[in-house]
Design a protein around this motif. Structure first.
Motif, PDB file in Angstrom:
ATOM      1  N   GLN A  71      27.907 -68.046 -69.979  1.00 52.47           N
ATOM      2  CA  GLN A  71      26.564 -68.467 -70.923  1.00 52.47           C
ATOM      3  C   GLN A  71      26.254 -67.504 -71.538  1.00 52.47           C
ATOM      4  N   ARG A  72      27.206 -66.015 -71.942  1.00 59.16           N
ATOM      5  CA  ARG A  72      26.153 -65.575 -73.274  1.00 59.16           C
ATOM      6  C   ARG A  72      27.314 -65.730 -74.580  1.00 59.16           C
ATOM      7  N   HIS A  73      28.113 -65.972 -74.637  1.00 58.07           N
ATOM      8  CA  HIS A  73      29.065 -65.961 -75.743  1.00 58.07           C
ATOM      9  C   HIS A  73      29.709 -67.690 -75.681  1.00 58.07           C
ATOM     10  N   PRO A  74      29.196 -68.767 -75.556  1.00 54.02           N
ATOM     11  CA  PRO A  74      29.785 -69.888 -75.417  1.00 54.02           C
ATOM     12  C   PRO A  74      30.782 -69.896 -76.192  1.00 54.02           C
ATOM     13  N   LEU A  75      30.966 -69.701 -77.633  1.00 56.73           N
ATOM     14  CA  LEU A  75      31.827 -70.536 -78.592  1.00 56.73           C
ATOM     15  C   LEU A  75      33.177 -69.111 -78.543  1.00 56.73           C
ATOM     16  N   ALA A  76      32.828 -67.992 -78.069  1.00 59.68           N
ATOM     17  CA  ALA A  76      33.881 -67.458 -77.187  1.00 59.68           C
ATOM     18  C   ALA A  76      34.500 -67.316 -76.305  1.00 59.68           C
ATOM     19  N   ALA A  77      33.978 -67.993 -75.739  1.00 59.30           N
ATOM     20  CA  ALA A  77      34.350 -68.278 -74.482  1.00 59.30           C
ATOM     21  C   ALA A  77      35.041 -69.652 -74.522  1.00 59.30           C
ATOM     22  N   ARG A  78      35.276 -70.689 -75.145  1.00 58.05           N
ATOM     23  CA  ARG A  78      35.487 -71.472 -75.277  1.00 58.05           C
ATOM     24  C   ARG A  78      36.922 -71.196 -76.045  1.00 58.05           C
ATOM     25  N   ILE A 128      45.377 -57.884 -77.840  1.00 55.38           N
ATOM     26  CA  ILE A 128      44.310 -56.812 -78.676  1.00 55.38           C
ATOM     27  C   ILE A 128      43.054 -57.981 -79.110  1.00 55.38           C
ATOM     28  N   ALA A 129      42.528 -58.413 -80.157  1.00 53.40           N
ATOM     29  CA  ALA A 129      42.081 -58.858 -80.621  1.00 53.40           C
ATOM     30  C   ALA A 129      40.720 -58.992 -79.226  1.00 53.40           C
ATOM     31  N   ILE A 130      40.922 -59.614 -78.275  1.00 56.96           N
ATOM     32  CA  ILE A 130      40.202 -60.086 -77.082  1.00 56.96           C
ATOM     33  C   ILE A 130      39.150 -58.747 -76.700  1.00 56.96           C
ATOM     34  N   LEU A 131      40.102 -57.538 -76.217  1.00 55.84           N
ATOM     35  CA  LEU A 131      39.449 -56.407 -76.032  1.00 55.84           C
ATOM     36  C   LEU A 131      38.898 -55.894 -76.411  1.00 55.84           C
ATOM     37  N   ALA A 132      39.046 -55.544 -78.497  1.00 57.45           N
ATOM     38  CA  ALA A 132      38.495 -55.838 -79.575  1.00 57.45           C
ATOM     39  C   ALA A 132      37.307 -55.906 -79.361  1.00 57.45           C
ATOM     40  N   TRP A 133      37.169 -57.366 -79.756  1.00 55.53           N
ATOM     41  CA  TRP A 133      36.301 -58.760 -79.535  1.00 55.53           C
ATOM     42  C   TRP A 133      34.939 -58.128 -78.465  1.00 55.53           C
ATOM     43  N   LEU A 134      35.291 -57.746 -76.706  1.00 59.31           N
ATOM     44  CA  LEU A 134      34.563 -56.820 -75.814  1.00 59.31           C
ATOM     45  C   LEU A 134      33.481 -56.141 -76.207  1.00 59.31           C
ATOM     46  N   ALA A 135      34.989 -55.465 -77.016  1.00 62.61           N
ATOM     47  CA  ALA A 135      33.960 -53.710 -76.956  1.00 62.61           C
ATOM     48  C   ALA A 135      33.258 -53.514 -77.363  1.00 62.61           C
ATOM     49  N   ARG A 136      33.175 -54.141 -78.332  1.00 61.67           N
ATOM     50  CA  ARG A 136      32.241 -54.420 -80.157  1.00 61.67           C
ATOM     51  C   ARG A 136      30.673 -55.646 -79.745  1.00 61.67           C
ATOM     52  N   VAL A 175      30.547 -57.147 -75.900  1.00 67.83           N
ATOM     53  CA  VAL A 175      29.964 -57.242 -74.874  1.00 67.83           C
ATOM     54  C   VAL A 175      29.087 -56.210 -74.362  1.00 67.83           C
ATOM     55  N   PRO A 176      27.846 -55.761 -74.666  1.00 67.33           N
ATOM     56  CA  PRO A 176      27.861 -54.374 -74.335  1.00 67.33           C
ATOM     57  C   PRO A 176      27.434 -54.047 -72.177  1.00 67.33           C
ATOM     58  N   SER A 177      28.455 -54.695 -71.737  1.00 65.11           N
ATOM     59  CA  SER A 177      28.260 -55.133 -70.190  1.00 65.11           C
ATOM     60  C   SER A 177      29.008 -53.593 -69.734  1.00 65.11           C
ATOM     61  N   PRO A 178      27.818 -52.786 -68.124  1.00 67.08           N
ATOM     62  CA  PRO A 178      28.396 -52.033 -67.777  1.00 67.08           C
ATOM     63  C   PRO A 178      30.269 -52.911 -67.569  1.00 67.08           C
ATOM     64  N   LEU A 179      30.098 -53.811 -66.918  1.00 67.93           N
ATOM     65  CA  LEU A 179      32.191 -54.374 -66.166  1.00 67.93           C
ATOM     66  C   LEU A 179      32.453 -54.316 -67.946  1.00 67.93           C
ATOM     67  N   THR A 180      32.370 -54.420 -68.620  1.00 69.57           N
ATOM     68  CA  THR A 180      32.962 -54.671 -69.466  1.00 69.57           C
ATOM     69  C   THR A 180      33.955 -52.915 -69.991  1.00 69.57           C
ATOM     70  N   ARG A 181      33.187 -51.694 -69.501  1.00 69.27           N
ATOM     71  CA  ARG A 181      34.232 -50.429 -69.453  1.00 69.27           C
ATOM     72  C   ARG A 181      35.487 -50.513 -68.311  1.00 69.27           C
ATOM     73  N   TYR A 182      34.931 -51.261 -67.420  1.00 69.00           N
ATOM     74  CA  TYR A 182      36.033 -51.423 -66.051  1.00 69.00           C
ATOM     75  C   TYR A 182      37.397 -52.440 -67.011  1.00 69.00           C
ATOM     76  N   VAL A 183      37.080 -53.020 -67.794  1.00 70.01           N
ATOM     77  CA  VAL A 183      37.893 -54.360 -68.476  1.00 70.01           C
ATOM     78  C   VAL A 183      39.374 -53.486 -68.988  1.00 70.01           C
ATOM     79  N   LEU A 184      38.668 -52.649 -70.122  1.00 66.03           N
ATOM     80  CA  LEU A 184      39.138 -51.944 -71.520  1.00 66.03           C
ATOM     81  C   LEU A 184      39.474 -50.701 -70.659  1.00 66.03           C
ATOM     82  N   LEU A 185      39.120 -49.981 -69.242  1.00 66.58           N
ATOM     83  CA  LEU A 185      39.520 -48.739 -68.676  1.00 66.58           C
ATOM     84  C   LEU A 185      40.951 -49.200 -67.707  1.00 66.58           C
ATOM     85  N   GLY A 186      41.102 -50.447 -67.357  1.00 66.79           N
ATOM     86  CA  GLY A 186      42.424 -51.109 -66.334  1.00 66.79           C
ATOM     87  C   GLY A 186      42.897 -51.896 -67.422  1.00 66.79           C
TER      88      GLY A 186
END
Length: 657
Positions: free
Chosen positions: A286-293, A338-346, A348-359
């Motif tokens: 819903q938030r990033h349809p192009l990246a999701a595809r 690595i590219a996906i994680l870097a994109w998420l950190a940049r 997707v400013p969601s509180p849940l993103t921090r959990y993904v990066l921490l894991g």
């Protein structure tokens, strides 16, 4: 001398058949591990060469250190083993981690064979402990000729790449039974803490798997399904890494090729489930349809790769293909990760993103530390959790990541609940505001209806006064005007009230009936009966509720009747503890005959007065806990007609339910 000649005659055939360069290993000289280097002879053949052809091959050379091998070849080692002790001895031959080693033992003119190595299934293990050792039992003074075939296991289909990898190892060795048992004990003691940690980690992963599967069955949402698949992949990875002498490893040994080649498919199939879980967790669709595809495309490629890789490796056992797939997957998929994680950190400013990066950080840290320890970059003096002591124990990092993702799910549920509570609060406030608004509208409508009722009543009353004045009956006109003024004052007092007491309603009704009785004369009689159990000051109802029905009975029922005795009964009854019943009965012409008369004035009064009263009742029912309902009943008995209005007043109808 005879016994000496007999022994020599028994050795002659062996000496004739044996390669002179082959050495004889004496069991009495075994101490620890004895390598076959510089002792055995070796020759290489293609993998289809049979044992009988290998015996006739004369290209044997002494086995030397550093001799290179090729996965496309089979290697035949030749050596003698002699029990020069006074007792029966058992010696163990190691497989040196080869996929398949076949031992042909020639003794007393008979050939005995046994297979061992990592590709041998559990039922065919030479020992009960593991697949890496073959026992050789010799009686005292016996000599056995050993032919040892070393090669990679063959697949159902021929290899695709014809690669020379993985190279078979020729570093086979002999061990005594004592050394073998001591080594088993030492290995188990050395790995005891690791096995203990494996057990609780595998148990934790299985717990997560069953727990998440239960949640998914209870709440079949894609997010929980993807998480369950990822946990299943992590659990499968941990189980596939089990050592062969553990119960799980023993069970997996029934399908050794699956254990050898399913690890990579499990890793990347789990990564695919991880990507789908990531998209569902962060609602990227819903938030990033192009990246999701694009991420979805990576996940589908990973699934296809896993299936293709597993099928090809299981059918061919091609070591070259295995290496190509290993490095290609890491270059492609790890770079994508690595590219996906870097994109998420940049992005997707969601509180849940921090959990993904921490894991991911925990898993990467465990992997790096385990790799450094396995390559001896980290010295043994640096303490690490035993889970990190072995590169095979990366399941610990997977467990940490799964725990972090579980916390992310819990936090997501918390966010959803908080959002739901806020939405409900806003909805309740909206409903309350709407209710207040609608109630105000209803109050205005009721006020407007009462404003319509008052002119209607005034119009009828003034017509009556006019009637007496024109008739010249000043006394009745004066008395009527006095009663009318009292009724008008009472009506004006109630004009701003939403409800009035039943006693006040009856007071106004008596004044009205008194006025109508004055107009009709002696031919009109009315009766008001009220049950003594009714507290008239406690019951509240809309003002001028009964008067329109009484007026309708007089004007449309009794006024049109030819009877000399016109009667009207008003009864207030108790139906039950929560219900009152108001009845207005007349002996007039009835509703059917009144409709047939089609009097224009009557029609106007009916549509104007009765319809307004019904609307007021509907508004009252919407705004108050009590409920009003009405039934109109035609009375016909022995040619006598009339009408009965039965009004039911249910007190606190909402609370009673």
């Amino acid at each position: 001398m005879r016994w000496l000649l007999a022994i020599l005659s028994g050795l002659v055939p062996l000496l004739v058949r044996a390669n002179p360069a082959a050495d004889t290993v004496r069991i009495s000289q075994l101490s620890g591990r004895i390598s076959l280097y510089e002792r055995a002879t070796v020759t290489s053949t293609d993998c289809e060469t049979t044992y009988e052809k290998a015996l006739s091959d004369t290209r044997r050379i002494i086995l030397r250190h550093g001799q290179t091998t090729d996965a496309r070849q089979a290697y035949w080692l030749h050596i003698f083993l002699k029990n020069d002790t006074d007792t029966i001895q058992t010696t163990y031959l190691s497989s040196a981690d080869n996929q398949l080693v076949t031992l042909y033992l020639l003794l007393d003119g008979h050939t005995h064979s046994q297979r061992f190595g990592s590709s041998v299934s559990t039922p065919d293990w030479p020992t009960a402990e593991n697949e890496k050792y073959a026992p050789i039992t010799l009686g005292n003074g016996r000599v056995a000729e050993l032919w040892i075939r070393v090669a990679n296991a063959r697949g159902v289909l021929p290899p695709i790449t014809r690669s020379s990898f993985p190279r078979p190892s020729l570093s086979l060795s002999f061990q005594t039974a004592t050394d073998y048992n001591e080594q088993l004990l030492h290995n188990r003691q050395r790995n005891a803490l690791e096995l203990q940690n494996r057990s609780w980690i595998e148990g934790a992963l299985l717990f997560f798997l069953f727990f998440v599967a239960f949640i998914y069955l209870r709440y079949p949402q894609p997010l929980y399904g993807y998480y369950a698949l990822y946990v299943l992949a992590g659990c499968s990875y941990a189980l596939l890494k089990a050592r062969s002498y553990t119960p799980v490893g023993h069970w997996l040994g029934y399908a050794p090729m699956l254990q050898a080649h399913l690890l990579e498919p499990v890793i990347w199939a789990g990564w695919s489930a991880y990507l789908f879980f990531l998209m569902a967790l962060l609602t990227l669709g819903q938030r990033h349809p192009l990246a999701a595809r694009r991420i979805r495309g990576c996940a589908r490629v990973a699934i296809a790769y896993s299936l293709l890789y597993a099928v090809l490796l299981l059918l061919t056992n091609d070591g070259g293909l295995q290496q190509i797939g290993f490095w290609m997957s890491r270059i492609v998929f790890v770079s994508a990760h690595i590219a996906i994680l870097a994109w998420l950190a940049r992005a997707v400013p969601s509180p849940l993103t921090r959990y993904v990066l921490l894991g991911n950080a925990l898993l990467i840290t465990v992997g790096i530390m385990a790799s450094l320890r396995a390559s001896n970059v980290l010295p043994d003096g640096i303490f690490l959790i035993s889970e990190l002591e072995n590169l095979l124990m990366l399941s610990f990092g997977i467990l940490l990541e799964i725990v972090v993702f579980a916390l992310a799910l819990a936090y997501r549920i918390h966010l959803i609940d908080r959002e739901k509570i806020e939405t409900q609060r806003a909805y309740i406030e909206e409903i309350e505001q709407r209710t207040i608004y609608e109630k105000r509208i209803a109050e205005v409508e009721m006020l407007a209806l009462r404003s319509q009722m008052n002119p209607h009543f005034l119009f009828n009353s003034l017509n009556t006064i006019e009637y007496f004045v024109l008739k010249g009956d000043e006394e009745k006109a004066t008395r009527y005007l006095s009663d009318f003024s009292r009724l008008l004052r009472l009506t004006l007092n109630h004009s701003n009230e939403e409800t009035v007491r039943l006693s006040e309603e009856l007071m106004g009704l008596r004044l009205y009936l008194s006025l109508e009785a004055t107009r009709f004369g002696d031919e009109f009689h009315y009766t008001i009966e009220a049950d003594a159990a009714i507290d008239q000051d406690d019951v509240r109802l809309p003002p001028l509720l009964l008067q329109p029905f009484v007026e309708n009975a007089i004007w449309h029922g009794l006024r049109q009747s030819d009877r000399p005795n016109k009667r009207l009964w008003i009864r207030l009854l108790v139906q039950d503890e929560q219900t009152l019943r108001f009845e207005i009965e007349d002996n007039g012409i009835g509703r059917r005959q009144a409709a047939d008369l089609k009097s224009r004035s009557a029609t106007q009064r009916k549509s104007f007065g009765m319809d307004i009263t019904r609307q007021r009742m509907d508004l009252f029912n919407k705004n108050y806990a009590s409920r009003l309902s009405i039934d109109l009943i035609d009375l016909e008995n022995n040619g006598q007609t009339g009408t009965l209005v039965r009004m039911t007043y249910q007190l606190n109808a909402i609370n009673s339910h």
